[in-house]
Design an enzyme around this catalytic site. Structure first.
Site, mmCIF file in Angstrom:
data_model
loop_
_atom_site.group_PDB
_atom_site.id
_atom_site.type_symbol
_atom_site.label_atom_id
_atom_site.label_comp_id
_atom_site.label_asym_id
_atom_site.label_seq_id
_atom_site.Cartn_x
_atom_site.Cartn_y
_atom_site.Cartn_z
ATOM 1 N N SER A 38 0.728 -1.096 0.086
ATOM 2 C CA SER A 38 0.135 -0.042 0.083
ATOM 3 C C SER A 38 1.042 1.267 0.025
ATOM 4 O O SER A 38 0.281 2.448 -0.299
ATOM 5 C CB SER A 38 -0.801 0.068 1.022
ATOM 6 O OG SER A 38 -0.349 0.371 2.455
ATOM 7 N N LYS A 76 1.074 4.566 6.772
ATOM 8 C CA LYS A 76 0.375 5.373 5.991
ATOM 9 C C LYS A 76 0.789 6.886 6.037
ATOM 10 O O LYS A 76 1.558 7.384 7.047
ATOM 11 C CB LYS A 76 -1.040 5.392 6.104
ATOM 12 C CG LYS A 76 -1.699 4.018 6.191
ATOM 13 C CD LYS A 76 -1.787 3.588 4.888
ATOM 14 C CE LYS A 76 -2.579 2.012 5.139
ATOM 15 N NZ LYS A 76 -2.087 1.061 3.990
#
Length: 181
Positions: A38, A76
């Protein structure tokens, strides 16, 4: 008597060194392993990072926190801070109606050949964070850099400030990409 003081002094010194090392390990040199794709191309599966919990994340910092899905620590990028409005339009990020460049995505965008945007259009209200239109106090809106494959705030909502474990500042593996982030 002198031997007893010398031994005590050595034990105190050793204890202080051990406490300092534990402090560094807990708050300054906390290792993190990237799991999944991701955050590509910024970070890849099995990259090893150091994070610190001594600073609060700023916009575009990479932060770690437990996944709302399974509790495993994930990595993230912090895009939205408390009070921000966030939207994506034609692969362009807008924060508080101001355009923001995302140079960390340029390499990835250049490899796309299907004519589709890297990041689909969204507003806060159209994500799992909705019906909110502003990032609430004590929360962050996070995105993975691999926007087509990332499980991020678009799908699990805001991240609580208290859940942020640390901010990434250094990559120590792989060795050919070692350095301050």
């Amino acid at each position: 008597m002198k031997k007893k003081h010398s031994t005590l002094y050595t034990v105190i010194q050793f204890s202080m060194i051990l406490l300092f090392a534990l402090f560094l390990r807990k708050f300054v040199l906390t290792p993190v392993e990237v799991i999944g794709i991701s955050m590509e191309p910024t970070y890849h599966e099995s990259d090893r990072l150091w994070q610190t919990s001594l600073v609060s994340p700023k916009r575009f910092d990479v932060a770690t926190f437990p996944s709302p899905r399974d509790g495993k620590r994930i990595v993230k990028r912090v895009v939205g801070l408390p009070g921000d409005t966030i939207r994506m339009e034609n692969d362009q990020l807008y924060i508080n109606d101001k355009k923001y460049d995302e140079p960390y995505l340029d390499e990835f965008k250049e490899t796309l050949t299907d004519g589709q945007p890297l990041t689909a259009d969204f507003t806060l209200a159209s994500t799992a964070a909705g019906p909110a239109t502003v990032v609430p106090e004590g929360k962050y809106f996070v995105l993975g850099d691999n926007r087509r494959k990332a499980d991020d705030s678009r799908y699990f909502g805001f991240v609580d400030k208290e859940d942020i474990v640390g901010v990434v500042y250094f990559r120590y593996y792989p060795l050919n990409k070692i350095g301050v982030q």
